[in-house]
Design a protein around this motif. Structure first.
Motif, mmCIF file in Angstrom:
data_model
loop_
_atom_site.group_PDB
_atom_site.id
_atom_site.type_symbol
_atom_site.label_atom_id
_atom_site.label_comp_id
_atom_site.label_asym_id
_atom_site.label_seq_id
_atom_site.Cartn_x
_atom_site.Cartn_y
_atom_site.Cartn_z
ATOM 1 N N ASP A 155 30.842 73.725 29.524
ATOM 2 C CA ASP A 155 30.720 72.296 29.245
ATOM 3 C C ASP A 155 30.775 71.489 30.535
ATOM 4 O OD1 ASP A 155 30.523 72.726 26.521
ATOM 5 O OD2 ASP A 155 32.677 72.476 26.174
ATOM 6 N N LEU A 156 31.707 71.833 31.408
ATOM 7 C CA LEU A 156 31.802 71.132 32.683
ATOM 8 C C LEU A 156 30.555 71.401 33.526
ATOM 9 C CD1 LEU A 156 34.873 70.685 34.922
ATOM 10 C CD2 LEU A 156 32.782 71.559 35.940
ATOM 11 N N ALA A 157 30.136 72.658 33.587
ATOM 12 C CA ALA A 157 28.948 73.006 34.377
ATOM 13 C C ALA A 157 27.712 72.277 33.863
ATOM 14 C CB ALA A 157 28.728 74.517 34.344
ATOM 15 N N ARG A 158 27.586 72.163 32.546
ATOM 16 C CA ARG A 158 26.433 71.465 31.962
ATOM 17 C C ARG A 158 26.460 69.988 32.324
ATOM 18 N NH1 ARG A 158 27.573 72.462 26.994
ATOM 19 N NH2 ARG A 158 26.880 74.610 27.284
ATOM 20 N N ALA A 159 27.636 69.380 32.278
ATOM 21 C CA ALA A 159 27.758 67.959 32.636
ATOM 22 C C ALA A 159 27.415 67.724 34.092
ATOM 23 C CB ALA A 159 29.177 67.475 32.335
ATOM 24 N N VAL A 160 27.856 68.627 34.963
ATOM 25 C CA VAL A 160 27.529 68.511 36.386
ATOM 26 C C VAL A 160 26.022 68.659 36.599
ATOM 27 C CG1 VAL A 160 27.761 69.629 38.638
ATOM 28 C CG2 VAL A 160 29.784 69.257 37.208
ATOM 29 N N ALA A 161 25.418 69.630 35.931
ATOM 30 C CA ALA A 161 23.974 69.834 36.078
ATOM 31 C C ALA A 161 23.191 68.605 35.623
ATOM 32 C CB ALA A 161 23.543 71.067 35.282
ATOM 33 N N ARG A 162 23.619 68.005 34.539
ATOM 34 C CA ARG A 162 22.929 66.802 34.050
ATOM 35 C C ARG A 162 23.091 65.646 35.040
ATOM 36 N NH1 ARG A 162 24.953 67.247 27.730
ATOM 37 N NH2 ARG A 162 23.389 68.775 27.051
ATOM 38 N N ALA A 163 24.273 65.529 35.642
ATOM 39 C CA ALA A 163 24.492 64.468 36.631
ATOM 40 C C ALA A 163 23.591 64.671 37.845
ATOM 41 C CB ALA A 163 25.960 64.443 37.053
ATOM 42 N N VAL A 164 23.507 65.905 38.316
ATOM 43 C CA VAL A 164 22.655 66.199 39.472
ATOM 44 C C VAL A 164 21.192 65.919 39.141
ATOM 45 C CG1 VAL A 164 21.822 68.021 41.012
ATOM 46 C CG2 VAL A 164 24.254 67.907 40.426
ATOM 47 N N LYS A 165 20.752 66.357 37.968
ATOM 48 C CA LYS A 165 19.354 66.144 37.592
ATOM 49 C C LYS A 165 19.044 64.664 37.441
ATOM 50 C CE LYS A 165 15.748 67.722 34.446
ATOM 51 N NZ LYS A 165 15.410 68.654 33.338
ATOM 52 N N SER A 166 19.986 63.884 36.919
ATOM 53 C CA SER A 166 19.742 62.453 36.767
ATOM 54 C C SER A 166 19.637 61.760 38.118
ATOM 55 C CB SER A 166 20.868 61.804 35.944
ATOM 56 O OG SER A 166 22.085 61.750 36.672
ATOM 57 N N PHE A 167 20.287 62.326 39.113
ATOM 58 C CA PHE A 167 20.247 61.767 40.460
ATOM 59 C C PHE A 167 18.974 62.175 41.186
ATOM 60 C CE2 PHE A 167 21.134 61.961 45.005
ATOM 61 C CZ PHE A 167 21.587 60.669 45.236
ATOM 62 N N GLU A 168 18.655 63.475 41.140
ATOM 63 C CA GLU A 168 17.471 63.986 41.834
ATOM 64 C C GLU A 168 17.089 65.326 41.205
ATOM 65 O OE1 GLU A 168 14.399 64.832 43.283
ATOM 66 O OE2 GLU A 168 15.141 63.023 44.305
ATOM 67 N N PRO A 169 16.000 65.360 40.428
ATOM 68 C CA PRO A 169 15.647 66.589 39.702
ATOM 69 C C PRO A 169 15.329 67.778 40.596
ATOM 70 C CG PRO A 169 14.472 64.687 38.809
ATOM 71 C CD PRO A 169 15.118 64.231 40.072
ATOM 72 N N GLY A 170 15.011 67.514 41.874
ATOM 73 C CA GLY A 170 14.673 68.608 42.782
ATOM 74 C C GLY A 170 15.814 69.034 43.675
ATOM 75 N N LEU A 171 17.023 68.529 43.427
ATOM 76 C CA LEU A 171 18.153 68.835 44.300
ATOM 77 C C LEU A 171 18.690 70.233 43.978
ATOM 78 C CD1 LEU A 171 19.923 67.589 46.521
ATOM 79 C CD2 LEU A 171 21.403 66.677 44.725
ATOM 80 N N ARG A 172 18.728 71.069 45.003
ATOM 81 C CA ARG A 172 19.176 72.449 44.817
ATOM 82 C C ARG A 172 20.687 72.503 44.612
ATOM 83 N NH1 ARG A 172 16.372 76.915 46.481
ATOM 84 N NH2 ARG A 172 15.140 75.619 47.910
ATOM 85 N N VAL A 173 21.126 73.421 43.752
ATOM 86 C CA VAL A 173 22.554 73.598 43.492
ATOM 87 C C VAL A 173 22.968 74.978 43.995
ATOM 88 C CG1 VAL A 173 24.383 73.591 41.759
ATOM 89 C CG2 VAL A 173 22.366 72.147 41.436
ATOM 90 N N PHE A 174 23.990 75.005 44.853
ATOM 91 C CA PHE A 174 24.586 76.260 45.291
ATOM 92 C C PHE A 174 25.566 76.713 44.218
ATOM 93 C CE2 PHE A 174 24.187 75.935 50.233
ATOM 94 C CZ PHE A 174 22.809 75.824 50.104
ATOM 95 N N CYS A 175 25.378 77.941 43.709
ATOM 96 C CA CYS A 175 26.164 78.420 42.565
ATOM 97 C C CYS A 175 26.676 79.832 42.815
ATOM 98 C CB CYS A 175 25.306 78.480 41.303
ATOM 99 S SG CYS A 175 24.434 76.973 40.858
ATOM 100 N N PRO A 176 27.848 80.166 42.286
ATOM 101 C CA PRO A 176 28.300 81.558 42.325
ATOM 102 C C PRO A 176 27.438 82.418 41.395
ATOM 103 C CG PRO A 176 30.101 80.053 41.749
ATOM 104 C CD PRO A 176 28.833 79.288 41.636
ATOM 105 N N PRO A 177 27.024 83.592 41.827
ATOM 106 C CA PRO A 177 26.301 84.495 40.921
ATOM 107 C C PRO A 177 27.141 84.803 39.682
ATOM 108 C CG PRO A 177 26.149 85.263 43.189
ATOM 109 C CD PRO A 177 27.152 84.143 43.186
ATOM 110 N N GLY A 178 26.485 84.843 38.532
ATOM 111 C CA GLY A 178 27.172 85.169 37.289
ATOM 112 C C GLY A 178 27.958 84.037 36.675
ATOM 113 N N SER A 179 27.839 82.838 37.225
ATOM 114 C CA SER A 179 28.668 81.724 36.773
ATOM 115 C C SER A 179 27.980 80.866 35.726
ATOM 116 C CB SER A 179 29.020 80.825 37.966
ATOM 117 O OG SER A 179 27.857 80.192 38.485
ATOM 118 N N ALA A 180 28.788 80.098 34.979
ATOM 119 C CA ALA A 180 28.243 79.102 34.068
ATOM 120 C C ALA A 180 27.452 78.047 34.836
ATOM 121 C CB ALA A 180 29.375 78.443 33.281
#
Length: 252
Positions: free
Chosen positions: A125-150
């Motif tokens: 739920d937290l990861a989804r909210a963060v992803a939506r915030a990033v996409k609303s700011f800039e849809p092409g902004l890359r996200v650094f993520c841990p492998p296997g993570s939500a």
């Protein structure tokens, strides 16, 4: 085996008269800089200085948003719902992008800090909210993520570009999370050991964990912490070892 890898570091984590790390030297040794945005560390002067330095060097600038916890350096758990965390992230993206825009460069990526980074590993739920915030700011902004993570799952589902990140100066547990800093061996400061881990991650895509397992990570970017003791010597050793292994360090 990969022939190139991005090398990133968490930088800009001082505040006012309190300084942290060796930003001036480390920023010359990496290809991506994750810069604190003022919540867990960082202030306008530090942000402007590091963005300008990165722009001059051709280093990618990423926002490194954390929880609003200067005293705890953003590493202490905080009770906040996903909507609140999303607003924290959005606010900090705006702050960092003001400085990248003034420097004439784009914001290249976003990477959560400390407690938020660890919480978004399991908390969909937290990861989804963060992803939506990033996409609303800039849809092409890359996200650094841990492998296997939500965070990786949710950022990908949102259509955001992602980079799988592995830490060379931090130990892992078998579940893929970083070993808590209170555990012996969780923070790795011996330069030769960190360098060997970097080569192993690029060459084999895997790493031994603190509890005796092996993790398949296949990273796109390797992270060094600017606040790790001896961080400059560690970064130099990593760069040398990768070069000797035939691996070019270059931005994503």
């Amino acid at each position: 085996m990969r022939r190139s890898i991005d090398l990133n570091a968490d930088l800009g984590e001082g505040f006012g008269a309190w300084q942290m790390g060796h930003d001036d030297r480390l920023i010359t040794m990496v290809t991506s800089a994750n810069l604190a945005c003022g919540f867990h560390a960082g202030d306008p002067a530090i942000m402007q200085k590091n963005v300008a330095k990165a722009a001059a060097l051709g280093v990618n600038v990423g926002a490194h948003p954390g929880a609003p916890d200067l005293a705890g350096f953003g590493r202490r758990p905080m009770a906040a719902d996903p909507h609140e965390v999303a607003n924290w992230v959005l606010y900090q993206l705006g702050a960092m992008s003001a400085f990248t825009r003034a420097a004439g460069i784009g914001l290249a990526h976003v990477k959560l800090h400390g407690y938020l980074y660890n919480q978004a590993y399991h908390d969909a739920d937290l990861a989804r909210a963060v992803a939506r915030a990033v996409k609303s700011f800039e849809p092409g902004l890359r996200v650094f993520c841990p492998p296997g993570s939500a965070m990786l799952v949710e950022a990908s589902a949102a259509g955001l570009p992602v980079a799988k990140e592995a830490f060379v100066d931090r130990a892992y547990l078998a579940d893929g999370t970083l070993a808590p800093r209170a555990l012996a061996g969780a923070v790795i400061t011996e330069a030769a050991e960190v360098a060997a881990r970097a080569v192993s991650l690029v060459r084999d895509g895997r790493i031994a964990t603190l509890d005796g397992a092996w993790l398949d990570l296949e990273p796109d970017t390797l992270c060094l912490h600017g606040d790790t003791p001896g961080a400059v010597a560690v970064a130099a050793a990593v760069g040398r070892a990768l070069g000797e292994a035939g691996v070019q360090v270059r931005p994503l």
